[in-house]
Enzyme design. Structure first.
Site, mmCIF file in Angstrom:
data_model
loop_
_atom_site.group_PDB
_atom_site.id
_atom_site.type_symbol
_atom_site.label_atom_id
_atom_site.label_comp_id
_atom_site.label_asym_id
_atom_site.label_seq_id
_atom_site.Cartn_x
_atom_site.Cartn_y
_atom_site.Cartn_z
ATOM 1 N N LYS A 42 0.658 -1.565 0.155
ATOM 2 C CA LYS A 42 -0.203 -0.499 0.305
ATOM 3 C C LYS A 42 0.850 1.273 -0.520
ATOM 4 O O LYS A 42 0.619 2.490 -0.461
ATOM 5 C CB LYS A 42 -1.127 -0.161 1.180
ATOM 6 C CG LYS A 42 -1.757 -0.848 1.602
ATOM 7 C CD LYS A 42 -2.959 -1.216 2.601
ATOM 8 C CE LYS A 42 -1.890 -0.760 3.956
ATOM 9 N NZ LYS A 42 -1.101 -2.214 4.075
ATOM 10 N N ARG A 121 -8.859 1.434 9.569
ATOM 11 C CA ARG A 121 -8.907 -0.497 9.502
ATOM 12 C C ARG A 121 -10.215 -1.493 10.525
ATOM 13 O O ARG A 121 -9.697 -2.923 10.857
ATOM 14 C CB ARG A 121 -7.058 -0.058 10.429
ATOM 15 C CG ARG A 121 -6.364 -1.127 9.524
ATOM 16 C CD ARG A 121 -5.409 -1.171 10.949
ATOM 17 N NE ARG A 121 -3.736 -1.373 10.120
ATOM 18 C CZ ARG A 121 -3.050 -1.232 10.141
ATOM 19 N NH1 ARG A 121 -3.170 -0.160 9.500
ATOM 20 N NH2 ARG A 121 -2.096 -1.816 9.752
ATOM 21 N N ARG A 160 11.310 -5.891 3.813
ATOM 22 C CA ARG A 160 11.625 -4.277 3.906
ATOM 23 C C ARG A 160 12.333 -3.540 4.145
ATOM 24 O O ARG A 160 13.119 -4.250 4.599
ATOM 25 C CB ARG A 160 9.871 -4.461 4.092
ATOM 26 C CG ARG A 160 10.607 -2.616 4.380
ATOM 27 C CD ARG A 160 8.724 -1.817 4.607
ATOM 28 N NE ARG A 160 7.942 -3.339 5.340
ATOM 29 C CZ ARG A 160 6.911 -3.044 5.824
ATOM 30 N NH1 ARG A 160 6.215 -2.039 5.312
ATOM 31 N NH2 ARG A 160 5.909 -3.168 7.274
ATOM 32 N N ARG A 193 11.734 -2.467 10.130
ATOM 33 C CA ARG A 193 10.956 -2.169 10.611
ATOM 34 C C ARG A 193 11.069 -3.473 12.059
ATOM 35 O O ARG A 193 10.914 -4.108 12.213
ATOM 36 C CB ARG A 193 9.581 -1.343 9.912
ATOM 37 C CG ARG A 193 9.125 -0.376 10.192
ATOM 38 C CD ARG A 193 8.706 -0.104 8.657
ATOM 39 N NE ARG A 193 7.540 -0.771 9.529
ATOM 40 C CZ ARG A 193 5.488 -0.653 9.041
ATOM 41 N NH1 ARG A 193 5.909 0.583 7.560
ATOM 42 N NH2 ARG A 193 4.796 -0.900 9.191
HETATM 43 P P1 AP5 Z 1 1.183 0.722 9.019
HETATM 44 O O1 AP5 Z 1 2.378 1.407 8.938
HETATM 45 O O2 AP5 Z 1 -0.291 0.936 8.617
HETATM 46 O O3 AP5 Z 1 1.192 -0.615 8.280
HETATM 47 P P2 AP5 Z 1 0.849 -2.099 7.537
HETATM 48 O O4 AP5 Z 1 -0.764 -1.231 7.088
HETATM 49 O O5 AP5 Z 1 1.264 -3.227 8.347
HETATM 50 O O6 AP5 Z 1 0.998 -2.197 6.464
HETATM 51 P P3 AP5 Z 1 2.734 -1.768 5.837
HETATM 52 O O7 AP5 Z 1 2.938 0.264 5.698
HETATM 53 O O8 AP5 Z 1 3.589 -2.563 6.772
HETATM 54 O O9 AP5 Z 1 2.717 -2.607 4.279
HETATM 55 P P4 AP5 Z 1 2.763 -1.662 2.722
HETATM 56 O O10 AP5 Z 1 1.277 -2.166 2.352
HETATM 57 O O11 AP5 Z 1 2.596 -0.515 3.064
HETATM 58 O O12 AP5 Z 1 3.573 -2.394 2.116
HETATM 59 P P5 AP5 Z 1 4.989 -1.531 1.373
HETATM 60 O O13 AP5 Z 1 4.462 -0.708 0.663
HETATM 61 O O14 AP5 Z 1 5.923 -0.780 2.522
HETATM 62 O O15 AP5 Z 1 0.870 0.049 10.766
HETATM 63 C C1 AP5 Z 1 1.648 -0.480 11.075
HETATM 64 C C2 AP5 Z 1 1.040 -0.308 12.837
HETATM 65 O O16 AP5 Z 1 0.935 0.926 13.399
HETATM 66 C C3 AP5 Z 1 -0.298 -1.352 13.086
HETATM 67 O O17 AP5 Z 1 0.039 -3.056 12.996
HETATM 68 C C4 AP5 Z 1 -0.878 -0.657 14.250
HETATM 69 O O18 AP5 Z 1 -0.390 -1.142 15.489
HETATM 70 C C5 AP5 Z 1 -0.451 0.471 13.642
HETATM 71 N N1 AP5 Z 1 -2.195 0.953 13.044
HETATM 72 C C6 AP5 Z 1 -1.724 2.016 12.340
HETATM 73 N N2 AP5 Z 1 -2.632 2.490 11.840
HETATM 74 C C7 AP5 Z 1 -3.609 1.878 12.679
HETATM 75 C C8 AP5 Z 1 -5.215 2.064 12.583
HETATM 76 N N3 AP5 Z 1 -6.341 2.593 11.668
HETATM 77 N N4 AP5 Z 1 -6.131 1.656 13.550
HETATM 78 C C9 AP5 Z 1 -5.593 1.049 14.642
HETATM 79 N N5 AP5 Z 1 -3.514 0.386 14.740
HETATM 80 C C10 AP5 Z 1 -3.307 1.219 13.308
HETATM 81 O O19 AP5 Z 1 5.371 -2.729 0.445
HETATM 82 C C11 AP5 Z 1 6.352 -4.168 1.897
HETATM 83 C C12 AP5 Z 1 7.766 -4.693 1.390
HETATM 84 O O20 AP5 Z 1 7.199 -4.816 -0.217
HETATM 85 C C13 AP5 Z 1 8.655 -3.677 0.903
HETATM 86 O O21 AP5 Z 1 10.189 -3.609 0.718
HETATM 87 C C14 AP5 Z 1 8.242 -2.686 -0.587
HETATM 88 O O22 AP5 Z 1 9.914 -2.179 -1.324
HETATM 89 C C15 AP5 Z 1 7.800 -4.307 -1.245
HETATM 90 N N6 AP5 Z 1 7.411 -4.091 -2.316
HETATM 91 C C16 AP5 Z 1 6.184 -3.131 -2.623
HETATM 92 N N7 AP5 Z 1 5.352 -3.404 -3.696
HETATM 93 C C17 AP5 Z 1 6.008 -4.952 -4.243
HETATM 94 C C18 AP5 Z 1 5.712 -5.107 -5.528
HETATM 95 N N8 AP5 Z 1 4.911 -5.010 -6.095
HETATM 96 N N9 AP5 Z 1 6.979 -5.889 -5.511
HETATM 97 C C19 AP5 Z 1 7.923 -6.531 -4.955
HETATM 98 N N10 AP5 Z 1 8.002 -5.899 -3.679
HETATM 99 C C20 AP5 Z 1 7.072 -5.452 -3.538
#
Ligand code: AP5
Length: 249
Positions: A42, A121, A160, A193
């Site tokens: 995302k 969420r 990541r 992270r």
């Molecule tokens: P948050 O920061 O929102 O993390 P998340 O939803 O767990 O999502 P991520 O940031 O881990 O992943 P992403 O989907 O953005 O992937 P990314 O682009 O980095 O939340 C963290 C925490 O905060 C929660 O667990 C909770 O505790 C709290 N929180 C936040 N909001 C909340 C809410 N509303 N309510 C309650 N608690 C809340 O990509 C991942 C990796 O994959 C990267 O290394 C990237 O380079 C790689 N990648 C991306 N796309 C591709 C592709 N197409 N091919 C290959 N690799 C790829």
């Protein structure tokens, strides 16, 4: 590309922080929600969409990570507790998240539009967003729901690396930085992270399954859901997203 200049200081810092965002010169402001399991990509898509649509990338996870940089005495007790939930991979309680977003409702009004990432969420958060937008006289354009099998997601999460300075996201295999451990954009240090450890990843996936996955139905019933397969390169997924948005507008 637009000539918009999104600025996230008001979103990340809250309080009286001023936003320097400049509205998009042409075209409409987009108001989108990005849904999908942790690590599906995302944040990566939000950065590409921000560059194309000029809308601000509003991530609640980034607010909490920014709060980590504050001294202990600068954090409210609710924020300190939130960081502990996050470290374990659990969801932060709705009341805390909702207070934080309410404080930043000016970002929802922004003429640049927004890309909400990580909020809502839970169904309670989605209902609150609906109320907030109604009060502001605004509507969502679409909800982008990214889907990918879990084994591929876990690979993305475990490789990541994030820049400590500008928050740019890399992957050790699929998006490696030019120089190991160093951000291509600002020279900042890359780190893993805390919640990307295997034990936290398991907890995050379970929280997603239980609390966040039902939002796909919630938004489908409102005719807003666009489901996007999240396999392939970030650019391929971005192209699919733009096609889906074009088909809607
Ligand atoms: P948050 O920061 O929102 O993390 P998340 O939803 O767990 O999502 P991520 O940031 O881990 O992943 P992403 O989907 O953005 O992937 P990314 O682009 O980095 O939340 C963290 C925490 O905060 C929660 O667990 C909770 O505790 C709290 N929180 C936040 N909001 C909340 C809410 N509303 N309510 C309650 N608690 C809340 O990509 C991942 C990796 O994959 C990267 O290394 C990237 O380079 C790689 N990648 C991306 N796309 C591709 C592709 N197409 N091919 C290959 N690799 C790829």
């Amino acid at each position: 590309m637009t000539d918009a200049k999104p600025d996230r200081s008001a979103w990340l810092k809250g309080g009286n922080s001023k936003c320097q965002a400049k509205p998009v010169a042409t075209g409409k402001p987009w108001r989108l929600v990005l849904l999908g399991a942790p690590g599906v990509g995302k944040g990566t898509q939000a950065e590409l969409l921000k560059a194309r649509l000029g809308a601000c990338h509003l991530s609640t996870g980034d607010i909490f990570r920014a709060a980590k940089q504050l001294n202990q005495n600068e954090r409210t007790p609710a924020l300190t507790a939130a960081l502990e939930y996050m470290r374990r991979g659990e969801l932060v309680p709705d009341s805390t998240v909702i207070d934080i977003v309410r404080e930043r409702r000016g970002c929802l009004r922004c003429e640049c539009g927004f890309l909400l990432d990580g909020f809502p969420r839970t169904v309670t958060q989605a209902e609150t967003l609906e109320t907030l937008l109604k009060e502001e006289g605004l509507r969502l354009d679409a909800v982008l729901n990214y889907e990918l099998p879990i084994d591929l997601i876990v690979k993305r999460l475990s490789g990541r690396r994030t820049c400590a300075n500008c928050k740019a996201v890399f992957h050790v295999e699929t998006r490696p930085p030019k120089k190991e451990g160093v951000c291509d954009h600002c020279g900042g240090k890359l780190y893993q992270r805390e919640d990307d450890r295997p034990e936290s990843i398991r907890v995050r996936m379970e929280a997603y399954r239980k609390s966040t996955a039902p939002l796909a139905d919630f938004y489908d019933r409102r005719g807003l859901l666009l489901t996007i397969p999240a396999d392939g390169t970030p650019e391929e997924i971005f192209n699919r997203t733009m096609e889906a948005l074009r088909a809607r507008s």
